[in-house]
Write an enzyme that holds these catalytic residues in place. Structure first.
Site, PDB file in Angstrom:
ATOM      1  N   THR A  69       0.833  -1.197   0.000  1.00  0.00           N
ATOM      2  CA  THR A  69       0.000   0.000   0.000  1.00  0.00           C
ATOM      3  C   THR A  69       0.870   1.250   0.000  1.00  0.00           C
ATOM      4  O   THR A  69       2.100   1.161  -0.155  1.00  0.00           O
ATOM      5  CB  THR A  69      -1.020  -0.064   1.168  1.00  0.00           C
ATOM      6  OG1 THR A  69      -1.927   1.029   1.031  1.00  0.00           O
ATOM      7  CG2 THR A  69      -0.359  -0.010   2.534  1.00  0.00           C
ATOM      8  N   LYS A  73       3.732   1.271  -3.937  1.00  0.00           N
ATOM      9  CA  LYS A  73       3.276   0.469  -5.079  1.00  0.00           C
ATOM     10  C   LYS A  73       4.213   0.571  -6.297  1.00  0.00           C
ATOM     11  O   LYS A  73       4.306  -0.371  -7.081  1.00  0.00           O
ATOM     12  CB  LYS A  73       1.849   0.857  -5.474  1.00  0.00           C
ATOM     13  CG  LYS A  73       0.817   0.442  -4.418  1.00  0.00           C
ATOM     14  CD  LYS A  73      -0.603   0.746  -4.856  1.00  0.00           C
ATOM     15  CE  LYS A  73      -1.571   0.442  -3.714  1.00  0.00           C
ATOM     16  NZ  LYS A  73      -2.976   0.649  -4.097  1.00  0.00           N
ATOM     17  N   GLU A  85      -0.159  -8.720 -16.759  1.00  0.00           N
ATOM     18  CA  GLU A  85      -0.477  -7.665 -17.728  1.00  0.00           C
ATOM     19  C   GLU A  85      -1.149  -6.479 -17.029  1.00  0.00           C
ATOM     20  O   GLU A  85      -0.882  -5.326 -17.321  1.00  0.00           O
ATOM     21  CB  GLU A  85      -1.399  -8.194 -18.834  1.00  0.00           C
ATOM     22  CG  GLU A  85      -1.575  -7.155 -19.938  1.00  0.00           C
ATOM     23  CD  GLU A  85      -2.640  -7.478 -20.961  1.00  0.00           C
ATOM     24  OE1 GLU A  85      -3.343  -8.483 -20.802  1.00  0.00           O
ATOM     25  OE2 GLU A  85      -2.764  -6.686 -21.923  1.00  0.00           O
ATOM     26  N   ASP A 109      -6.274  -3.874  -7.826  1.00  0.00           N
ATOM     27  CA  ASP A 109      -7.123  -2.721  -7.484  1.00  0.00           C
ATOM     28  C   ASP A 109      -8.242  -2.505  -8.523  1.00  0.00           C
ATOM     29  O   ASP A 109      -9.403  -2.316  -8.157  1.00  0.00           O
ATOM     30  CB  ASP A 109      -6.279  -1.444  -7.381  1.00  0.00           C
ATOM     31  CG  ASP A 109      -5.425  -1.415  -6.113  1.00  0.00           C
ATOM     32  OD1 ASP A 109      -5.835  -2.007  -5.098  1.00  0.00           O
ATOM     33  OD2 ASP A 109      -4.350  -0.793  -6.143  1.00  0.00           O
ATOM     34  N   ALA A 138      -4.148   5.928  -8.997  1.00  0.00           N
ATOM     35  CA  ALA A 138      -5.435   5.255  -8.794  1.00  0.00           C
ATOM     36  C   ALA A 138      -6.199   5.144 -10.112  1.00  0.00           C
ATOM     37  O   ALA A 138      -6.788   4.105 -10.428  1.00  0.00           O
ATOM     38  CB  ALA A 138      -6.254   6.001  -7.751  1.00  0.00           C
ATOM     39  N   MET A 221     -13.425   6.278  -5.030  1.00  0.00           N
ATOM     40  CA  MET A 221     -12.509   5.181  -4.678  1.00  0.00           C
ATOM     41  C   MET A 221     -12.092   5.232  -3.211  1.00  0.00           C
ATOM     42  O   MET A 221     -11.619   4.242  -2.676  1.00  0.00           O
ATOM     43  CB  MET A 221     -11.259   5.238  -5.555  1.00  0.00           C
ATOM     44  CG  MET A 221     -11.477   4.751  -6.956  1.00  0.00           C
ATOM     45  SD  MET A 221      -9.841   4.518  -7.689  1.00  0.00           S
ATOM     46  CE  MET A 221     -10.271   4.015  -9.315  1.00  0.00           C
TER      47      MET A 221
HETATM   48  P1  ATR Z   1      -2.986   8.512  -6.556  1.00  0.00           P
HETATM   49  O1  ATR Z   1      -1.866   7.548  -6.674  1.00  0.00           O
HETATM   50  O2  ATR Z   1      -3.794   8.401  -5.295  1.00  0.00           O
HETATM   51  O3  ATR Z   1      -3.852   8.557  -7.766  1.00  0.00           O
HETATM   52  P2  ATR Z   1      -1.492  10.843  -7.382  1.00  0.00           P
HETATM   53  O4  ATR Z   1      -0.743  10.055  -8.375  1.00  0.00           O
HETATM   54  O5  ATR Z   1      -0.776  11.856  -6.542  1.00  0.00           O
HETATM   55  O6  ATR Z   1      -2.272   9.935  -6.352  1.00  0.00           O
HETATM   56  O7  ATR Z   1      -2.678  11.568  -8.163  1.00  0.00           O
HETATM   57  C1  ATR Z   1      -3.566  12.393  -7.508  1.00  0.00           C
HETATM   58  C2  ATR Z   1      -4.693  12.765  -8.470  1.00  0.00           C
HETATM   59  O8  ATR Z   1      -5.646  13.573  -7.763  1.00  0.00           O
HETATM   60  C3  ATR Z   1      -4.237  13.588  -9.652  1.00  0.00           C
HETATM   61  O9  ATR Z   1      -5.058  13.301 -10.753  1.00  0.00           O
HETATM   62  C4  ATR Z   1      -4.465  15.023  -9.154  1.00  0.00           C
HETATM   63  O10 ATR Z   1      -4.610  15.957 -10.170  1.00  0.00           O
HETATM   64  P3  ATR Z   1      -3.286  16.615 -10.882  1.00  0.00           P
HETATM   65  O11 ATR Z   1      -2.727  15.531 -11.766  1.00  0.00           O
HETATM   66  O12 ATR Z   1      -3.811  17.751 -11.655  1.00  0.00           O
HETATM   67  O13 ATR Z   1      -2.368  16.986  -9.752  1.00  0.00           O
HETATM   68  C5  ATR Z   1      -5.766  14.825  -8.435  1.00  0.00           C
HETATM   69  N1  ATR Z   1      -6.079  15.849  -7.416  1.00  0.00           N
HETATM   70  C6  ATR Z   1      -5.557  15.946  -6.176  1.00  0.00           C
HETATM   71  N2  ATR Z   1      -6.139  16.965  -5.503  1.00  0.00           N
HETATM   72  C7  ATR Z   1      -7.047  17.519  -6.350  1.00  0.00           C
HETATM   73  C8  ATR Z   1      -7.981  18.598  -6.236  1.00  0.00           C
HETATM   74  N3  ATR Z   1      -8.080  19.322  -5.128  1.00  0.00           N
HETATM   75  N4  ATR Z   1      -8.770  18.865  -7.311  1.00  0.00           N
HETATM   76  C9  ATR Z   1      -8.668  18.138  -8.433  1.00  0.00           C
HETATM   77  N5  ATR Z   1      -7.815  17.115  -8.613  1.00  0.00           N
HETATM   78  C10 ATR Z   1      -7.013  16.804  -7.563  1.00  0.00           C
END
Ligand code: ATR
Length: 275
Positions: A69, A73, A85, A109, A138, A221
């Site tokens: 987790t 990952k 895959e 996931d 995610a 999620m």
């Molecule tokens: P995870 O592995 O949980 O997906 P991540 O790779 O850090 O975490 O991605 C976070 C996602 O949440 C991204 O799509 C991010 O948008 P950006 O790519 O523009 O940064 C999105 N995100 C986080 N906070 C946000 C907010 N307040 N409003 C809109 N999108 C948000």
């Protein structure tokens, strides 16, 4: 009466940092009781710069497998000698199996998400309009399993458009998908999946309200004791809502199946209360 086991149980862990809050031991110990599998499942806190060492030590002491987790990952992906895959497509690994010298990586996931949507929530994905909000890890993990269900269209909307475009390009071979800015989203969607981390900080991505209708399922999620901001917002615009608890249960069940070859019955675990 059950016969006592003469052998030591096979050992599994969930590795994370932090990890004390993880529900995985509760789920896997419950699955083991239900199926009569003789195993032990604990949490393993790895130092932020010590994931590989923690895995190698666990293997050296006879560990059979591990869930992975936050924030490991991607480290798990890099450590594997074999990848499924769906792990390759996700670019991340949440389930490790140890066999001789091999470290085999999978990602359950997205399977958990699709199973929760289709089987537990009774939602059709084939020929439907699906919106994935977010383009991080995610979202990436969900795309191949979602596209395998043959939606009419899958749209990825993200705050940073370049990340959404990159994902849409990388997954174009698997189905009909495209990237969009939040403000350019048009029409309503059958299923809207919040794959952003915005719910953690109680923020709402700026989505147009016209994407929701009375038959939309708005799925976060994340899970929490209370509906997330995203779920509250979607409900206030008439949508049905669901959080990611069932996804958590189903990704765990798929990992259990990979390790043990036995599928647990997940319905008793969907209630969240001790079973
Ligand atoms: P995870 O592995 O949980 O997906 P991540 O790779 O850090 O975490 O991605 C976070 C996602 O949440 C991204 O799509 C991010 O948008 P950006 O790519 O523009 O940064 C999105 N995100 C986080 N906070 C946000 C907010 N307040 N409003 C809109 N999108 C948000």
């Amino acid at each position: 009466m059950n016969q006592p086991h003469s052998q030591q149980p096979d050992r599994y862990v969930v590795i994370g940092n932090p990890v004390a809050h993880s529900k995985s031991p509760w789920l896997h110990q419950g699955f083991a009781r239900q199926t009569g599998e003789h195993l032990d499942y604990q949490t393993l806190l790895a130092p932020l710069d010590g994931f590989n060492t923690a895995v190698q030590q666990f293997i050296a002491t006879g560990g059979k497998g591990a869930n992975v987790t936050v924030p490991f990952k991607l480290d798990a992906y890099a450590l594997c000698t074999q990848l499924s895959e769906r792990a390759r497509a996700a670019g991340a690994v949440n389930t490790l199996s140890f066999s001789g010298q091999e470290i085999i990586g999978d990602n359950t996931d997205g399977h958990g998400l699709v199973t929760d949507l289709q089987r537990n929530a009774g939602v059709e994905l084939k020929n439907q309009r699906i919106l994935v909000v977010g383009a991080g890890g995610a979202a990436r993990g969900a795309l191949l399993p979602l596209l395998t269900c043959a939606p009419a269209e899958l749209v990825i909307a993200n705050r940073s458009m370049d990340k959404a475009r990159l994902l849409a390009d990388q997954f174009s071979q698997y189905g009909n998908l495209r990237a969009s800015e939040f403000t350019r989203l048009q029409g309503s969607f059958d299923v809207i999946i919040n794959a952003t981390s915005a719910s953690i900080s109680a923020q709402m991505p700026p989505l147009p309200v016209a994407i929701f209708n009375q038959s939309t399922l708005a799925y976060d999620m994340m899970y929490a004791d209370q509906p997330t901001i995203f779920m509250q917002h979607a409900a206030s615009h008439g949508a049905n809502t669901r959080d990611g608890w069932g996804m958590l249960v189903e990704q765990a069940a798929e990992a259990f199946y990979l390790w043990r070859g036995v599928r647990p019955e997940t319905s008793p675990f969907l209630q969240r209360n001790p079973v």
